[in-house]
Design a protein around this motif. Sequence first.
Motif, PDB file in Angstrom:
ATOM      1  N   LEU A   1      43.573  31.149  34.119  1.00  0.00           N
ATOM      2  CA  LEU A   1      43.472  31.221  35.361  1.00  0.00           C
ATOM      3  C   LEU A   1      43.135  32.577  35.889  1.00  0.00           C
ATOM      4  O   LEU A   1      42.427  32.251  36.962  1.00  0.00           O
ATOM      5  CB  LEU A   1      45.731  31.306  35.327  1.00  0.00           C
ATOM      6  N   PHE A   2      43.425  33.222  35.485  1.00  0.00           N
ATOM      7  CA  PHE A   2      42.857  34.750  35.790  1.00  0.00           C
ATOM      8  C   PHE A   2      41.100  34.743  36.052  1.00  0.00           C
ATOM      9  O   PHE A   2      40.883  35.173  36.786  1.00  0.00           O
ATOM     10  CB  PHE A   2      43.749  35.675  34.954  1.00  0.00           C
TER      11      PHE A   2
ATOM     12  N   ILE B   1      39.358  32.384  35.909  1.00  0.00           N
ATOM     13  CA  ILE B   1      39.229  31.303  35.924  1.00  0.00           C
ATOM     14  C   ILE B   1      38.786  31.963  37.492  1.00  0.00           C
ATOM     15  O   ILE B   1      38.025  31.845  38.294  1.00  0.00           O
ATOM     16  CB  ILE B   1      39.189  30.023  36.433  1.00  0.00           C
ATOM     17  N   VAL B   2      40.413  32.227  38.441  1.00  0.00           N
ATOM     18  CA  VAL B   2      40.024  32.261  39.634  1.00  0.00           C
ATOM     19  C   VAL B   2      39.571  33.731  39.831  1.00  0.00           C
ATOM     20  O   VAL B   2      38.738  33.871  41.085  1.00  0.00           O
ATOM     21  CB  VAL B   2      41.386  32.198  40.320  1.00  0.00           C
ATOM     22  N   TYR B   3      39.879  35.176  39.503  1.00  0.00           N
ATOM     23  CA  TYR B   3      39.461  35.983  39.793  1.00  0.00           C
ATOM     24  C   TYR B   3      37.356  36.346  39.640  1.00  0.00           C
ATOM     25  O   TYR B   3      37.366  37.380  40.158  1.00  0.00           O
ATOM     26  CB  TYR B   3      40.500  36.768  39.436  1.00  0.00           C
ATOM     27  N   ILE B   4      37.622  36.205  38.067  1.00  0.00           N
ATOM     28  CA  ILE B   4      36.725  36.769  37.479  1.00  0.00           C
ATOM     29  C   ILE B   4      35.110  36.304  37.420  1.00  0.00           C
ATOM     30  O   ILE B   4      34.439  36.567  37.844  1.00  0.00           O
ATOM     31  CB  ILE B   4      36.904  37.691  36.272  1.00  0.00           C
TER      32      ILE B   4
ATOM     33  N   TYR C   1      39.993  37.459  29.951  1.00  0.00           N
ATOM     34  CA  TYR C   1      41.831  37.803  29.598  1.00  0.00           C
ATOM     35  C   TYR C   1      42.669  36.675  29.101  1.00  0.00           C
ATOM     36  O   TYR C   1      43.529  37.292  28.336  1.00  0.00           O
ATOM     37  CB  TYR C   1      42.328  38.433  31.211  1.00  0.00           C
TER      38      TYR C   1
END
Lengths: 300, 172
Positions: free
Chosen positions: B67-68, B70-73, B79
Motif C-alpha cells: 500500500l505504501f 503504491i500510494v506514496y512512492i 517497502y
Amino acid sequence: MPQFFLNKRLIILLVSIIILVALIGFSLRERENVTWPEQFLKDMTGWVQNTVSGPTQYIAGFFENVQDLQNTYTENKELKSRLDELAFLEAEVQMLQKDNDELREVIDKEGSLSAFDPVHAAVVGRNPDRWHELLTINKGSRDGVEPNMAVITSNGLIGKVKSSQTFTSTVQLLSSMDPTNRISAAVQVSGDKKNEKVFGLIEGYDEKRKLLLLTKIPYDAKIEKDQAVVTSGLGGVFPEGLPIGKVVEVTPAEYGLTQTAYIEPGADLYDIQHVMVAKISSMSPEIQKELQRSNEEEDN
Amino acid sequence: MRKVILPLLFILLFVFESTFVQMVPPKEFFGGERFLIPHFLMIAILFLTIYGSAKYGILYGVIFGLLFDIVYIEVIGIYLFLFPVIAYIVSQVMRVLQNNMVVTSLVVLFGVAVLESGSYGMNLIIGRTEMTFADFSFIRLIPTLIINLVFIILAVYPLKRHFEKFIESLSE
C-alpha cells in the motif's frame, strides 16, 4: 549442494528478490499513468487523507494564527509602505494588458502559450519517506487534471502532475530526483539586447544546497546572478512564462560544452498547502493545424 | 471488535505519517536542514511482531508495504520488500534477547535504522538520490532516529498492552 537448494527460506528469499526487481523495473519505466488498481487504491486513501487533513489543518492553523498575531505590527508597517507601489503597478498592468490586446489584434494572433486556466487544489498528503518528493492533491481527472500539467503556487512553479486519478492526483516536485523529471526553461537575459532568452533544461536538484540545476545552457551564453528563470513553453504541455526562480551561480558543465546554472526556486518546496494546476487553455494555432493535418493523414 | 481495531490502527498510522510530514515539523526548525522521516507504521508492525505474533507482523508488513509503495512512492517493491524482511529479522533477534520493554524498544529502533538505510541503498541503486553516506547519516538518519525514538517511548506501553490482548483474544 542439494540440501542448499532445499532450504525453503533461501528459496523464498531468492524468489522474492526476483519479484522485487521485476516490480521495481515495472514501476520505473516511463508510463503515462498508473494502472487502474493503483488508481483505485490511491483514490481510497486520498479520501481518508482528505478527512484526516481537515481537522489537523484546523489545529495547525490555530497555532499559526497565534504566531501571526505576534508579527502583525511589523508586517502591517511593511505592507503599508508597499501599498503605494501597488496602485502604480496596477495602473501599469492595465495599460500593458490593453496594449497587448491591441497589438495581438493587429498581428491577428489568437491565444498565446502563456494563457492557462488554473485549477485550485489543496494538498492533502505528502510522501513520508522524502526520497521521492510527491504530494497528493484533492483534484483529479474529474476536474480536468491530467498527467504532465504544470503545478504552481503564488510564488512560482513547484512541479508537475505525475499521475491523476478520478478524485486525487499526485504531484512530483521539482526537487524530486528523477531522470524523467525535466522541464524546458528559459533565463530572461536583460541588458543591451533586451528580451533575449537563453534556453536550458531544469534537470536535477542539489539536495545539500537546496538549489535546482539548469543544464544544457549554450557555452557562450552570458548569464549573471539574480536573473529570472521561467518556463519556456516549448514542450507544449507547460504554459509559457511561469516563474521558476533566480540564478545563483553559473558553472561550466562536465565536458565544458555547455553550462550549468544553480537556480534558487521562487516557491517554497517544503511548506505547501494550496496549489494551482495550470491547464493550458489554448494550443498555438500552428500546433493545432499540425495536429489536424497528421490526423487527416492517418485517416487516409 | 478487536479484529476491526487492529487494521484501523494501522490505516490510521499509515495516513498519519503523511499528515505528519505535511504539517507537524515546523519549517523554521527542521525543514531546511534536516529530514525527519516518521516510521510510525514500521514501529507498530515491529511491536506487533514482538508482542503479537511474527506471522501477523510479516503479513501486515506485506500488505502495508504494498500500500505504501503504491500510494506514496509509485515505485512498487521498496517497502513491500523491506517491511516484511525487517519484521522477520526482528522476530529472529527476539528469540535470543530478553523480552523486556527497554530491550524491545532498542530492537525496534534498530529496525527503523535498518529500514532507513535500506531505503537509502535502494534509492541509490535506482538513481533517485545522489547523497553520500556521510551526508545521509547526518541529514537523515540521526534526526529520523531521534523522532522515532520519541514515538517509541510514547507508544511502547499502549501498543504492548493492545497487541498482547489481541493475541489473547485470538487464542480464546
